[in-house]
Scaffold this active site. Structure first.
Site, PDB file in Angstrom:
ATOM      1  N   LYS A 182       0.865  -1.195   0.000  1.00 43.65           N
ATOM      2  CA  LYS A 182       0.000   0.000   0.000  1.00 43.65           C
ATOM      3  C   LYS A 182       0.890   1.230   0.000  1.00 43.65           C
ATOM      4  O   LYS A 182       1.882   1.282   0.710  1.00 43.65           O
ATOM      5  CB  LYS A 182      -0.833  -0.038   1.295  1.00 43.65           C
ATOM      6  N   LYS A 208       5.182   1.961   8.576  1.00 43.66           N
ATOM      7  CA  LYS A 208       3.999   2.733   8.985  1.00 43.66           C
ATOM      8  C   LYS A 208       2.779   1.821   9.152  1.00 43.66           C
ATOM      9  O   LYS A 208       2.060   1.895  10.139  1.00 43.66           O
ATOM     10  CB  LYS A 208       3.718   3.798   7.920  1.00 43.66           C
ATOM     11  N   LYS A 261       5.112   2.392  -2.936  1.00 43.49           N
ATOM     12  CA  LYS A 261       4.988   3.801  -3.305  1.00 43.49           C
ATOM     13  C   LYS A 261       5.151   3.930  -4.799  1.00 43.49           C
ATOM     14  O   LYS A 261       5.760   3.068  -5.446  1.00 43.49           O
ATOM     15  CB  LYS A 261       6.075   4.627  -2.610  1.00 43.49           C
ATOM     16  N   THR A 321      -5.161  12.026   7.215  1.00 41.44           N
ATOM     17  CA  THR A 321      -3.740  12.105   7.575  1.00 41.44           C
ATOM     18  C   THR A 321      -3.565  13.111   8.711  1.00 41.44           C
ATOM     19  O   THR A 321      -2.930  12.824   9.731  1.00 41.44           O
ATOM     20  CB  THR A 321      -2.911  12.525   6.338  1.00 41.44           C
ATOM     21  N   ASN A 328      -3.008  18.913   1.400  1.00 42.67           N
ATOM     22  CA  ASN A 328      -3.960  18.060   2.107  1.00 42.67           C
ATOM     23  C   ASN A 328      -3.592  17.926   3.586  1.00 42.67           C
ATOM     24  O   ASN A 328      -4.412  18.183   4.466  1.00 42.67           O
ATOM     25  CB  ASN A 328      -4.003  16.686   1.420  1.00 42.67           C
ATOM     26  N   SER A 367      -7.357   4.800   4.443  1.00 41.42           N
ATOM     27  CA  SER A 367      -7.269   4.103   3.155  1.00 41.42           C
ATOM     28  C   SER A 367      -7.598   2.621   3.346  1.00 41.42           C
ATOM     29  O   SER A 367      -8.277   2.006   2.524  1.00 41.42           O
ATOM     30  CB  SER A 367      -5.856   4.226   2.567  1.00 41.42           C
TER      31      SER A 367
HETATM   32  P1  NAD Z   1      -0.242  18.096  -1.273  1.00 43.30           P
HETATM   33  O1  NAD Z   1       0.172  17.992  -2.669  1.00 43.30           O
HETATM   34  O2  NAD Z   1      -1.687  18.134  -0.949  1.00 43.30           O
HETATM   35  O3  NAD Z   1       0.443  19.391  -0.614  1.00 43.30           O
HETATM   36  C1  NAD Z   1       1.813  19.628  -0.620  1.00 43.30           C
HETATM   37  C2  NAD Z   1       2.041  21.010  -0.041  1.00 43.30           C
HETATM   38  O4  NAD Z   1       3.433  21.213   0.158  1.00 43.30           O
HETATM   39  C3  NAD Z   1       1.576  22.152  -0.941  1.00 43.30           C
HETATM   40  O5  NAD Z   1       0.951  23.134  -0.157  1.00 43.30           O
HETATM   41  C4  NAD Z   1       2.853  22.699  -1.525  1.00 43.30           C
HETATM   42  O6  NAD Z   1       2.752  24.054  -1.869  1.00 43.30           O
HETATM   43  C5  NAD Z   1       3.786  22.493  -0.358  1.00 43.30           C
HETATM   44  N1  NAD Z   1       5.173  22.468  -0.744  1.00 43.30           N
HETATM   45  C6  NAD Z   1       5.747  21.874  -1.810  1.00 43.30           C
HETATM   46  N2  NAD Z   1       7.064  22.124  -1.798  1.00 43.30           N
HETATM   47  C7  NAD Z   1       7.318  22.854  -0.701  1.00 43.30           C
HETATM   48  C8  NAD Z   1       8.479  23.418  -0.144  1.00 43.30           C
HETATM   49  N3  NAD Z   1       9.665  23.260  -0.729  1.00 43.30           N
HETATM   50  N4  NAD Z   1       8.357  24.088   1.010  1.00 43.30           N
HETATM   51  C9  NAD Z   1       7.145  24.250   1.590  1.00 43.30           C
HETATM   52  N5  NAD Z   1       6.026  23.760   1.116  1.00 43.30           N
HETATM   53  C10 NAD Z   1       6.113  23.075  -0.018  1.00 43.30           C
HETATM   54  O7  NAD Z   1       0.489  16.920  -0.511  1.00 43.30           O
HETATM   55  P2  NAD Z   1       0.071  16.210   0.844  1.00 43.30           P
HETATM   56  O8  NAD Z   1      -0.736  15.033   0.500  1.00 43.30           O
HETATM   57  O9  NAD Z   1      -0.421  17.214   1.820  1.00 43.30           O
HETATM   58  O10 NAD Z   1       1.503  15.662   1.309  1.00 43.30           O
HETATM   59  C11 NAD Z   1       2.377  16.438   2.134  1.00 43.30           C
HETATM   60  C12 NAD Z   1       3.291  15.494   2.888  1.00 43.30           C
HETATM   61  O11 NAD Z   1       2.488  14.613   3.672  1.00 43.30           O
HETATM   62  C13 NAD Z   1       4.158  14.592   2.007  1.00 43.30           C
HETATM   63  O12 NAD Z   1       5.399  14.371   2.638  1.00 43.30           O
HETATM   64  C14 NAD Z   1       3.368  13.307   1.950  1.00 43.30           C
HETATM   65  O13 NAD Z   1       4.169  12.193   1.645  1.00 43.30           O
HETATM   66  C15 NAD Z   1       2.839  13.277   3.373  1.00 43.30           C
HETATM   67  N6  NAD Z   1       1.692  12.393   3.547  1.00 43.30           N
HETATM   68  C16 NAD Z   1       0.526  12.583   2.853  1.00 43.30           C
HETATM   69  C17 NAD Z   1      -0.526  11.696   3.050  1.00 43.30           C
HETATM   70  C18 NAD Z   1      -1.840  11.875   2.356  1.00 43.30           C
HETATM   71  O14 NAD Z   1      -2.758  11.093   2.643  1.00 43.30           O
HETATM   72  N7  NAD Z   1      -2.020  12.835   1.485  1.00 43.30           N
HETATM   73  C19 NAD Z   1      -0.397  10.631   3.935  1.00 43.30           C
HETATM   74  C20 NAD Z   1       0.788  10.476   4.651  1.00 43.30           C
HETATM   75  C21 NAD Z   1       1.824  11.364   4.441  1.00 43.30           C
END
Ligand code: NAD
Length: 428
Positions: A67, A91, A103, A187, A218, A356
């Site tokens: 996953k 995780k 991934k 998350t 997100n 999920s």
């Molecule tokens: P997303 O695409 O919804 O948002 C990413 C955000 O990060 C955006 O606001 C973007 O502008 C910002 N960003 C990008 N580059 C940046 C930088 N250099 N400095 C500051 N901000 C920056 O992505 P997401 O789903 O919110 O994921 C964010 C993190 O959370 C990632 O590391 C992802 O792996 C982790 N994560 C997400 C989920 C999920 O369910 N979406 C689950 C577990 C972990």
């Protein structure tokens, strides 16, 4: 210099010093099971054909089908995808859901694509990895710069190829296409439950806690919103273009989201024309945000944000890793010595994969849950995992990160060793 993957493996190796692990289990967990690289041809709106590179990694499936999310980003590479799949393995074990780790990623700047190009790319990626995924094999989900619409296209493409409606192949879909209620903020909500438990255990006055969040997608938006609604002071927020900071008040995540959606950035456009016009604020860079004088720092963007270069200047007492891998191994040690508590990614952001899992269960059962049920079950999983990691931390007098790896590794190691180790086979 060691790469992201090599450093991630060191987190696991550190944990194995605390309990007996066979060489067989160590070797197995230090290597990905399989990797696929695909070229995705996409007909662009101007008629040109472009080839995008995509990856999918199955890291380990001893505890269940693999996953993990799919990332669209120009900096995606194999080392990063492999590392993210490694973290997913641990995780899922931390929260005790029956999945292994995987991934995916595509090297692309999605902001430069039209919606039509994005749809063609997403469907093309699924055609490329079709044999590699499935409800009992590997189940993708959203990650950075992918969202529920993209998951909907992907599930549809998979169903078209297999000529069978197969919603359980992908999670994070729109609710109208078989997504789970509560997946959108899962998350952040998982981390929110942990922060609240932590505050309770340490008798912290939640209304006084000052929080900075890096990343406003997100994960970042929803954590800011949930904490803000509970009276926490959100003093700084940022996205890829920069951030804003208020010394005196609390930023209003919903107003900022509105502005971001209208203007495409939060830098310098705080709450224009909205209720929070009167809050004094200043612009900060992403680097400055990390070093602000706050109680809780929440990295919610990308890897390697807190490094040996800035770890000494971090003032937060608690770091909650909503992003995957925001703290390097060197920074981790510096912060541990400084007495900073880090709730590690494999625990803090496990709420996403937990819901999920709930979505996959609902798709397979054809029986859909109310939002309250989803949130209640998520809370139970997160609080239980937090308690277990806390126990391991106290028992081994170590950091939260190492404790989380010890707790997760024990489950993975037990499963691998149950199939027989060198010692078992040598005895004949
Ligand atoms: P997303 O695409 O919804 O948002 C990413 C955000 O990060 C955006 O606001 C973007 O502008 C910002 N960003 C990008 N580059 C940046 C930088 N250099 N400095 C500051 N901000 C920056 O992505 P997401 O789903 O919110 O994921 C964010 C993190 O959370 C990632 O590391 C992802 O792996 C982790 N994560 C997400 C989920 C999920 O369910 N979406 C689950 C577990 C972990």
């Amino acid at each position: 210099m060691p790469g992201l993957f090599e450093n991630a493996v060191k987190q696991f190796e550190k944990a194995t010093r605390f309990f007996k692990v066979s060489d067989d289990a160590k070797k197995t967990l230090e290597n990905p099971k399989q990797i696929i690289e695909v070229s995705i041809p996409v007909r662009m709106d101007n008629g040109k054909l472009e080839i995008f590179k995509g990856y999918r990694v199955h890291y380990n499936d001893i505890l269940g089908p693999t996953k993990g999310g799919i990332r669209y980003h120009p900096n995606v590479d194999m080392d990063e995808v492999k590392t993210l799949a490694f973290w997913m393995t641990f995780k899922c074990a931390v929260v005790g859901i029956p999945f292994g780790g995987a991934k995916g990623g595509v090297i692309v700047n999605p902001k430069k694509l039209s919606k039509q190009e994005l749809e063609r790319l997403s469907r093309g990626y699924i055609r490329g990895i079709y044999e590699f995924i499935g409800p009992d094999i590997d189940i993708p989900a959203p990650d950075v710069y992918t969202n529920e619409t993209i998951m909907g296209w992907m599930a549809d493409e998979y169903s078209r190829i297999s000529r069978k409606l197969t919603p359980a192949v992908i999670t994070g879909k729109p609710v109208s296409l078989g997504g789970s209620k509560g997946r959108d903020d899962a998350t952040a909500r998982g981390a929110y439950y942990i922060i609240r438990e932590y505050a309770k255990k340490h008798n912290l006055d939640e209304k006084k806690l000052r929080v900075a969040v890096q990343g406003f997608g997100n994960a970042g938006y929803h954590i800011a919103r949930l904490l803000h609604d509970d009276g926490y002071k959100i003093v700084a927020l940022s996205d890829s273009k920069g951030g804003i900071y208020t010394k005196t008040g609390s930023l209003h995540p919903d107003s900022i989201l509105k502005v971001k959606q209208e203007k495409g950035m939060i830098d310098g456009v705080y709450c224009r024309g909205t209720v929070c016009d009167d809050i004094e604020h200043e612009d900060v860079t992403n680097e400055q945000l990390l070093e602000l004088d706050v109680d809780i720092l929440i990295p919610a963007a990308l890897e390697n944000q807190i490094t040996e270069k800035n770890a000494d200047r971090i003032k937060a007492k608690l770091i909650v890793e909503l992003a995957n891998g925001p703290t390097t191994i060197e920074a981790d040690e510096i912060l541990f010595k400084k007495g900073v508590t880090i709730i590690p990614d494999i625990l803090a952001n496990a709420g996403g994969v937990s819901v999920s899992y709930f979505e996959w269960v609902q798709n397979r059962a054809g029986y859909y849950w109310e939002l309250e049920t989803v949130q209640e079950r998520l809370k139970k999983l997160m609080v239980m995992a937090f308690e277990e990691v806390l126990k391991a931390r106290e028992e081994h007098k170590t950091s939260f990160r190492t404790a989380a790896y010890i707790y997760a590794s024990k489950k993975l190691v037990a499963a691998i060793e149950a199939k027989g180790t060198e010692e078992f086979f040598r005895r004949g």
